[in-house]
Design a protein around this motif. Structure first.
Motif, short mmCIF file in Angstrom:
data_model
loop_
_atom_site.label_atom_id
_atom_site.label_comp_id
_atom_site.label_asym_id
_atom_site.label_seq_id
_atom_site.Cartn_x
_atom_site.Cartn_y
_atom_site.Cartn_z
N PHE A 22 -43.77 148.31 -24.25
CA PHE A 22 -44.77 146.96 -24.36
C PHE A 22 -44.48 146.23 -25.76
CE2 PHE A 22 -48.41 144.40 -25.09
CZ PHE A 22 -49.02 143.89 -23.93
N ILE A 23 -43.92 145.00 -25.62
CA ILE A 23 -43.60 144.13 -26.53
C ILE A 23 -44.72 143.13 -26.92
CG2 ILE A 23 -41.83 142.43 -27.58
CD1 ILE A 23 -39.85 143.82 -26.00
N LEU A 24 -45.12 143.23 -28.18
CA LEU A 24 -46.07 142.17 -28.91
C LEU A 24 -45.18 141.42 -29.65
CD1 LEU A 24 -48.73 140.81 -29.57
CD2 LEU A 24 -48.95 142.56 -31.21
N ASP A 25 -44.94 140.02 -29.15
CA ASP A 25 -43.98 139.34 -29.85
C ASP A 25 -45.00 138.27 -30.47
OD1 ASP A 25 -42.25 137.26 -30.41
OD2 ASP A 25 -40.69 137.92 -29.11
N VAL A 26 -44.61 138.03 -31.87
CA VAL A 26 -45.63 137.27 -32.75
C VAL A 26 -45.11 136.17 -33.18
CG1 VAL A 26 -47.13 139.33 -33.36
CG2 VAL A 26 -45.17 138.91 -34.85
N ARG A 27 -43.74 135.85 -32.79
CA ARG A 27 -43.16 134.32 -32.71
C ARG A 27 -43.80 133.26 -32.06
NH1 ARG A 27 -37.70 134.69 -30.61
NH2 ARG A 27 -38.75 135.84 -29.11
N ASN A 28 -43.71 132.04 -32.56
CA ASN A 28 -44.06 131.07 -31.87
C ASN A 28 -43.82 131.00 -30.33
OD1 ASN A 28 -45.30 129.94 -34.13
ND2 ASN A 28 -43.34 128.84 -34.61
N GLU A 29 -44.91 130.12 -29.55
CA GLU A 29 -44.51 130.19 -28.25
C GLU A 29 -43.30 129.80 -27.58
OE1 GLU A 29 -47.25 128.43 -24.26
OE2 GLU A 29 -48.06 128.54 -26.40
N GLY A 30 -42.80 128.56 -28.32
CA GLY A 30 -41.73 128.03 -27.89
C GLY A 30 -40.59 128.95 -27.94
N ASP A 31 -40.66 129.84 -28.99
CA ASP A 31 -39.26 130.68 -29.56
C ASP A 31 -39.41 131.85 -28.53
OD1 ASP A 31 -38.57 128.97 -31.74
OD2 ASP A 31 -39.84 130.07 -33.15
N PHE A 32 -40.30 132.25 -28.18
CA PHE A 32 -40.71 133.41 -27.19
C PHE A 32 -40.07 132.72 -25.87
CE2 PHE A 32 -43.27 135.46 -23.86
CZ PHE A 32 -42.92 136.90 -24.38
N ASN A 46 -47.40 137.49 -25.83
CA ASN A 46 -46.85 136.58 -27.05
C ASN A 46 -48.14 135.93 -27.70
OD1 ASN A 46 -45.88 133.15 -27.04
ND2 ASN A 46 -45.30 134.93 -28.63
N THR A 47 -48.45 136.54 -28.75
CA THR A 47 -49.41 135.83 -29.70
C THR A 47 -49.01 135.55 -31.15
OG1 THR A 47 -51.10 137.12 -28.55
CG2 THR A 47 -51.79 136.38 -30.76
N PRO A 48 -48.67 134.40 -31.28
CA PRO A 48 -48.20 133.83 -32.82
C PRO A 48 -49.02 134.61 -34.05
CG PRO A 48 -48.76 132.07 -31.47
CD PRO A 48 -49.13 133.10 -30.62
N TYR A 49 -47.99 134.87 -34.80
CA TYR A 49 -48.71 135.67 -36.10
C TYR A 49 -49.81 134.82 -36.73
CZ TYR A 49 -48.26 136.84 -41.11
OH TYR A 49 -48.76 137.49 -42.41
N PHE A 50 -49.88 133.58 -36.85
CA PHE A 50 -50.69 132.88 -37.31
C PHE A 50 -52.17 132.77 -36.72
CE2 PHE A 50 -47.10 130.32 -39.04
CZ PHE A 50 -47.10 130.71 -40.25
N CYS A 73 -41.00 140.10 -34.44
CA CYS A 73 -40.87 138.60 -35.10
C CYS A 73 -39.35 138.30 -35.21
CB CYS A 73 -41.77 138.68 -36.12
SG CYS A 73 -41.12 139.52 -37.93
N ALA A 74 -39.37 137.13 -36.05
CA ALA A 74 -37.95 136.53 -36.17
C ALA A 74 -37.15 137.56 -37.15
CB ALA A 74 -38.00 135.04 -36.76
N LYS A 75 -37.70 137.93 -38.39
CA LYS A 75 -36.96 138.72 -39.23
C LYS A 75 -37.61 139.90 -39.67
CE LYS A 75 -35.53 134.10 -41.42
NZ LYS A 75 -35.19 133.18 -42.58
N GLU A 76 -38.58 140.24 -39.39
CA GLU A 76 -39.40 141.56 -39.38
C GLU A 76 -40.79 141.54 -40.14
OE1 GLU A 76 -38.61 145.35 -42.62
OE2 GLU A 76 -36.81 144.94 -41.01
N LEU A 96 -39.94 146.00 -35.04
CA LEU A 96 -38.45 145.98 -34.77
C LEU A 96 -37.77 145.80 -36.04
CD1 LEU A 96 -36.17 145.97 -33.13
CD2 LEU A 96 -36.37 143.37 -32.72
N GLU A 97 -37.16 146.83 -36.37
CA GLU A 97 -36.49 146.67 -37.75
C GLU A 97 -35.34 145.41 -37.80
OE1 GLU A 97 -33.55 149.90 -39.08
OE2 GLU A 97 -35.37 150.59 -39.80
N GLY A 98 -35.55 144.30 -38.65
CA GLY A 98 -34.59 143.43 -38.78
C GLY A 98 -34.96 142.20 -37.95
N GLY A 99 -36.12 142.40 -37.04
CA GLY A 99 -36.52 141.23 -36.16
C GLY A 99 -35.42 140.84 -35.06
#
Length: 375
Positions: A22-32, A46-50, A73-76, A96-99
């Motif tokens: 199960f992946i919780l991706d905290v990048r912006n919706e468009g990037d995801f 997908n829930t943005p970090y902010f 996320c993008a970079k970690e 995810l190490e290194g994003g």
């Protein structure tokens, strides 16, 4: 509860083994939406970090209790902070190490076959970007085809295998990723080959890769035969290796065909694309195993993690090879082109030698999926 790092190798194993994650991706919706880690048995939120700065209470009921959870996320940095909050809330989680930057660069070597006289053929699968590179090994020598910019992966692999890299090929001038071919050739003294019709603007020395060239690896056992196959670019060149494998570059994929527009010449090159697929490739043996330079979707991976299929099978099931009417083929190709790859013009100019971006800039240029195929 606990929080730990999960590296790209561990994620790659889950992809290949079709494990649940199960992946919780905290990048912006468009990037995801544009680009994410794909796995056959992966689930996503997908829930943005902010949106999580004030806490994770709002998503706790959307997270599974019985599956591994990976925060991405993008970079970690953002994923570490969210993972810490989830851990404090009572969940076992990883980040995810290194994003996504690290995921974009990870490559998995897969042995795809034995060659005549004891040679071997390896495919390097870049799961995060869909790029495929190859190493042909025979009698202490190696050739590399369509290397990525992460050149240490190839030189280290050759060193561990006890072989000397003698030849490096690019099937065409790439527009979606930065080639490592020239860098490997400079580091090892190998010959760097490039189709001259794609090289009219390059700033460096190269060996002209032309139809009918035959390059021998090892003690004359393995033969790489060049087959001019324009359509994706005007210089695109395929290889028949050991009379068993067809390295199709970006002309033919498992589930699609190459796009002809990355130099702005779709209408000009679509005819070349059809000639290559419907004439040149039709003359080849159906038993050749097609090894493309990219894959588009995770379903194209075989059970062993490789991307390969017999040419005869593709002529049966690949829609792009089964459009008899030429006008219909032309419209299908030119009207179903996805967005251009990220920074594709800068990438082309880097591969020409006109630009020399630093490593961080190169990483940024390559972020996102490859978009080499007609939809």
């Amino acid at each position: 509860m606990s929080m730990k790092a999960m590296n790209s190798k561990e994620v790659a194993n889950k992809v290949v083994n079709k494990e649940e994650l199960f992946i919780l991706d905290v990048r912006n919706e468009g990037d995801f939406e544009d680009w994410k880690i794909e796995g056959e048995n992966f689930a996503y939120l997908n829930t943005p970090y902010f949106d999580l700065l004030d806490g994770v209470e709002g998503i706790m009921d959307k997270l599974p209790k019985e599956k591994d959870i990976l925060v991405v996320c993008a970079k970690e940095g953002s994923s570490v902070m969210v993972a810490e909050m989830l851990s404090e809330a009572g969940l076992d989680v990883s980040y995810l190490e290194g994003g996504m930057k690290a995921w974009s660069e990870h490559m998995e070597p897969v042995k795809v076959g034995e060659l005549s006289g004891g040679g071997e053929l390896y495919q390097f699968v870049r799961l995060g970007k869909g790029c495929l590179s190859y190493m042909v090994i025979s009698n202490g020598e190696a050739a590399i085809i369509d290397a990525t910019r992460m050149t240490d992966i190839f030189t280290s692999f050759a060193e561990e295998a006890g072989v000397t890299i003698k030849h490096v090929f690019d099937t065409h001038l790439h527009a979606d990723h930065i080639s490592g071919g020239r860098k490997i050739a400079q580091a090892t003294g190998a010959t760097y080959w490039l189709p001259p019709k794609d090289a009219s603007e390059v700033t460096y020395e190269y060996q002209a890769l032309e139809d009918g060239n035959e390059v021998k690896i090892g003690d004359t056992i393995i033969t790489i035969h060049a087959l001019y196959s324009p359509g994706h670019t005007i210089g695109s060149t395929s290889f028949v290796v050991d009379e068993k494998y067809l390295m199709s570059g970006d002309i033919l994929f498992i589930d699609s065909i190459g796009r002809p527009d990355l130099a702005g010449l779709a209408e000009d090159w679509v005819g070349d694309l059809r000639d290559t697929l419907y004439k040149r490739y039709r003359e080849l043996s159906d038993d050749l195993v097609v090894l493309p330079a990219h894959f588009m979707i995770i379903d194209e991976l075989n059970d062993d993690g490789s991307v390969a299929e017999k040419l005869g099978t593709l002529f049966t099931y690949n829609h792009g090879l089964n459009i008899e009417d030429e006008a219909e083929f032309r419209s299908m190709v030119t009207e179903n082109l996805p967005p251009q790859p990220n920074a594709y013009q800068e990438i082309r100019e880097t591969n020409m030698g006109k630009l020399t971006p630093d490593e961080e800039k190169q990483r940024e240029m390559e972020i996102g999926p490859n978009r080499c195929a007609v939809r």
